[in-house]
Scaffold this motif. Structure first.
Motif, mmCIF file in Angstrom:
data_model
loop_
_atom_site.group_PDB
_atom_site.id
_atom_site.type_symbol
_atom_site.label_atom_id
_atom_site.label_comp_id
_atom_site.label_asym_id
_atom_site.label_seq_id
_atom_site.Cartn_x
_atom_site.Cartn_y
_atom_site.Cartn_z
ATOM 1 N N VAL A 111 70.493 -66.712 -35.792
ATOM 2 C CA VAL A 111 71.069 -65.758 -36.738
ATOM 3 C C VAL A 111 72.365 -66.351 -37.290
ATOM 4 N N ARG A 112 72.533 -66.281 -38.585
ATOM 5 C CA ARG A 112 73.771 -66.720 -39.208
ATOM 6 C C ARG A 112 74.446 -65.533 -39.893
ATOM 7 N N ALA A 113 75.707 -65.291 -39.508
ATOM 8 C CA ALA A 113 76.469 -64.171 -40.073
ATOM 9 C C ALA A 113 77.939 -64.512 -40.029
ATOM 10 N N ASP A 114 78.677 -64.100 -41.033
ATOM 11 C CA ASP A 114 80.110 -64.386 -41.090
ATOM 12 C C ASP A 114 80.861 -63.766 -39.922
ATOM 13 N N ASP A 115 80.377 -62.616 -39.459
ATOM 14 C CA ASP A 115 81.051 -61.919 -38.358
ATOM 15 C C ASP A 115 80.326 -62.121 -37.032
ATOM 16 N N ALA A 116 79.664 -63.267 -36.853
ATOM 17 C CA ALA A 116 78.877 -63.530 -35.647
ATOM 18 C C ALA A 116 79.726 -63.456 -34.377
ATOM 19 N N ALA A 117 80.990 -63.841 -34.480
ATOM 20 C CA ALA A 117 81.867 -63.844 -33.305
ATOM 21 C C ALA A 117 82.123 -62.441 -32.761
ATOM 22 N N THR A 118 81.754 -61.428 -33.518
ATOM 23 C CA THR A 118 81.961 -60.035 -33.094
ATOM 24 C C THR A 118 81.161 -59.714 -31.836
ATOM 25 N N GLU A 127 64.977 -70.879 -43.692
ATOM 26 C CA GLU A 127 64.836 -72.063 -42.863
ATOM 27 C C GLU A 127 66.109 -72.888 -42.922
ATOM 28 N N ALA A 128 66.342 -73.651 -41.847
ATOM 29 C CA ALA A 128 67.536 -74.485 -41.784
ATOM 30 C C ALA A 128 67.254 -75.673 -40.876
ATOM 31 N N LYS A 129 68.093 -76.668 -40.955
ATOM 32 C CA LYS A 129 67.956 -77.851 -40.118
ATOM 33 C C LYS A 129 68.822 -77.693 -38.880
ATOM 34 N N TYR A 130 68.235 -77.925 -37.702
ATOM 35 C CA TYR A 130 68.966 -77.913 -36.446
ATOM 36 C C TYR A 130 68.572 -79.166 -35.676
ATOM 37 N N LYS A 131 69.527 -80.098 -35.559
ATOM 38 C CA LYS A 131 69.240 -81.416 -34.997
ATOM 39 C C LYS A 131 68.133 -82.058 -35.826
ATOM 40 N N THR A 162 69.059 -64.586 -42.096
ATOM 41 C CA THR A 162 70.248 -64.523 -42.947
ATOM 42 C C THR A 162 70.486 -63.082 -43.409
ATOM 43 N N ASN A 163 71.687 -62.832 -43.894
ATOM 44 C CA ASN A 163 72.084 -61.484 -44.337
ATOM 45 C C ASN A 163 71.719 -60.422 -43.296
ATOM 46 N N PRO A 164 72.098 -60.658 -42.047
ATOM 47 C CA PRO A 164 71.640 -59.743 -40.988
ATOM 48 C C PRO A 164 72.428 -58.444 -40.915
ATOM 49 N N LYS A 165 71.733 -57.414 -40.491
ATOM 50 C CA LYS A 165 72.366 -56.157 -40.104
ATOM 51 C C LYS A 165 72.217 -56.076 -38.589
ATOM 52 N N GLU A 218 74.335 -71.719 -27.949
ATOM 53 C CA GLU A 218 74.398 -73.070 -27.417
ATOM 54 C C GLU A 218 75.815 -73.596 -27.667
ATOM 55 N N ARG A 219 76.188 -74.630 -26.930
ATOM 56 C CA ARG A 219 77.552 -75.159 -27.047
ATOM 57 C C ARG A 219 77.839 -75.737 -28.433
ATOM 58 N N ASP A 220 76.793 -76.258 -29.089
ATOM 59 C CA ASP A 220 77.017 -76.909 -30.384
ATOM 60 C C ASP A 220 76.834 -75.972 -31.574
ATOM 61 N N PHE A 221 76.710 -74.668 -31.325
ATOM 62 C CA PHE A 221 76.554 -73.721 -32.419
ATOM 63 C C PHE A 221 77.851 -73.598 -33.221
ATOM 64 N N ALA A 222 77.693 -73.339 -34.505
ATOM 65 C CA ALA A 222 78.846 -73.068 -35.363
ATOM 66 C C ALA A 222 79.375 -71.660 -35.059
ATOM 67 N N PRO A 223 80.615 -71.369 -35.439
ATOM 68 C CA PRO A 223 81.195 -70.045 -35.153
ATOM 69 C C PRO A 223 80.409 -68.889 -35.771
ATOM 70 N N ASN A 224 79.641 -69.156 -36.830
ATOM 71 C CA ASN A 224 78.895 -68.085 -37.494
ATOM 72 C C ASN A 224 77.439 -68.019 -37.031
ATOM 73 N N GLU A 225 77.132 -68.622 -35.887
ATOM 74 C CA GLU A 225 75.746 -68.666 -35.410
ATOM 75 C C GLU A 225 75.612 -68.085 -34.007
ATOM 76 N N PHE A 226 74.500 -67.441 -33.771
ATOM 77 C CA PHE A 226 74.087 -67.053 -32.429
ATOM 78 C C PHE A 226 72.575 -66.853 -32.443
ATOM 79 N N VAL A 227 71.997 -66.804 -31.263
ATOM 80 C CA VAL A 227 70.562 -66.582 -31.124
ATOM 81 C C VAL A 227 70.330 -65.188 -30.569
ATOM 82 N N VAL A 228 69.380 -64.475 -31.133
ATOM 83 C CA VAL A 228 68.916 -63.227 -30.526
ATOM 84 C C VAL A 228 67.659 -63.592 -29.751
ATOM 85 N N ALA A 229 67.672 -63.348 -28.439
ATOM 86 C CA ALA A 229 66.652 -63.945 -27.578
ATOM 87 C C ALA A 229 66.170 -62.996 -26.494
ATOM 88 N N ARG A 230 65.048 -63.362 -25.898
ATOM 89 C CA ARG A 230 64.492 -62.680 -24.722
ATOM 90 C C ARG A 230 63.952 -63.736 -23.774
#
Length: 279
Positions: free
Chosen positions: A227-234, A249-253, A261-264, A198-210
């Motif tokens: 998903v939160r990962a330091d190398d998400a931009a990869t 769990e985390a707060k979103y809006k 977290t800690n994803p492979k 989404e446009r408002d995601f942080a640089p370390n965030e993305f969604v894995v989706a279908r």
């Protein structure tokens, strides 16, 4: 004659999609019986139109039946409305929805609204009484087969140390995780999907989706988990990945949502069937 050819052309397009398996790019499997019926009907009507035209050529006398003459331009415009979609169907029948549409429709991340959590904390007894009343209403309406299946799935997921989100139960599994964040927090999860942001995601965030489809792609909805990962931009949008990590769990809006977290993260090929279905 042209009408018959067009009807048969659409029937052949349906047959092509059914035989190739690409029909699942457009409709859910539960709609297949309607496709078979439509294919047979179009072939029948098309054949009748062609047969009637051939039969009319055998008659060389006029029986008083006259038609208003049409210009070539009128015929091209009218039949073009049917021919162009048919041509597009034969040329571009393999298109799969990607993140460009997801950006417009948004993604279902599930979760609990923060307000509901606050209501529980402010007055637990009243909140639980309301829940009990809702449960009683559901019981009074009768427990359906789908509800029983969902209960069995929920119990099965609770008993497992690793939650594997498979295609057959993709949507129901994500719904369960969203509704039972407190219970599943700390469990490991394994899920496959495409990367979306989404446009408002942080640089370390993305969604894995279908994409979840109920009847056809017109009602397609994006289901995923953050998903939160330091190398998400990869990983760029639309990259298909397999993610293994820990549910938190985390707060979103205004929502409390599940996250990984800690994803492979492992890049994978797009599956033969990229969509998941609500049966």
């Amino acid at each position: 004659m042209i009408r018959g050819v067009l009807l048969c052309g659409y029937a052949l397009l349906f047959i092509k999609l059914l035989v190739s398996g690409n029909i699942t790019n457009y409709i859910a499997p539960k709609m297949f019986p309607f496709m078979y019926f439509a294919t047979f009907t179009l072939l029948f009507l098309g054949g009748v139109q062609i047969w009637r035209k051939e039969e009319s050529h055998c008659c060389h006398h006029c029986e008083g039946e006259h038609h208003v003459p049409k210009t070539i331009g009128q015929s091209v415009r009218v039949y073009g409305l049917f021919f162009i979609p048919l041509l597009i169907g034969f040329m571009f029948s393999n298109h799969v929805l990607d993140s460009s549409l997801a950006a417009k429709r948004g993604v279902q991340l599930g979760g609990k609204e923060k307000q509901l959590v606050q209501e529980f904390l402010e007055n637990p007894d009243e909140y639980m009484d309301n829940i009990d009343k809702q449960i009683e209403n559901i019981i009074q309406d009768g427990i359906t087969t789908e509800v029983q299946k969902e209960k069995e799935l929920n119990k099965d997921l609770l008993d497992k140390s690793i939650i594997v989100v498979n295609d057959d139960q993709y949507i129901s599994t994500l719904n369960f995780i969203s509704e039972q964040i407190d219970v599943v927090t700390g469990k490991r999860i394994e899920i496959t999907g495409f990367v979306f942001r989404e446009r408002d995601f942080a640089p370390n965030e993305f969604v894995v989706a279908r994409y979840g489809v109920t009847c056809c792609v017109a009602d397609a909805t994006v289901y995923g988990i953050l998903v939160r990962a330091d190398d998400a931009a990869t990983w760029e949008n639309d990259t298909w990945v397999k993610v293994e990590g820990v549910i938190d769990e985390a707060k979103y809006k205004q929502w409390i949502i599940p996250i990984i977290t800690n994803p492979k993260v492992t890049i994978v090929n797009m599956p033969e069937q990229p969509y998941v279905y609500e049966y």
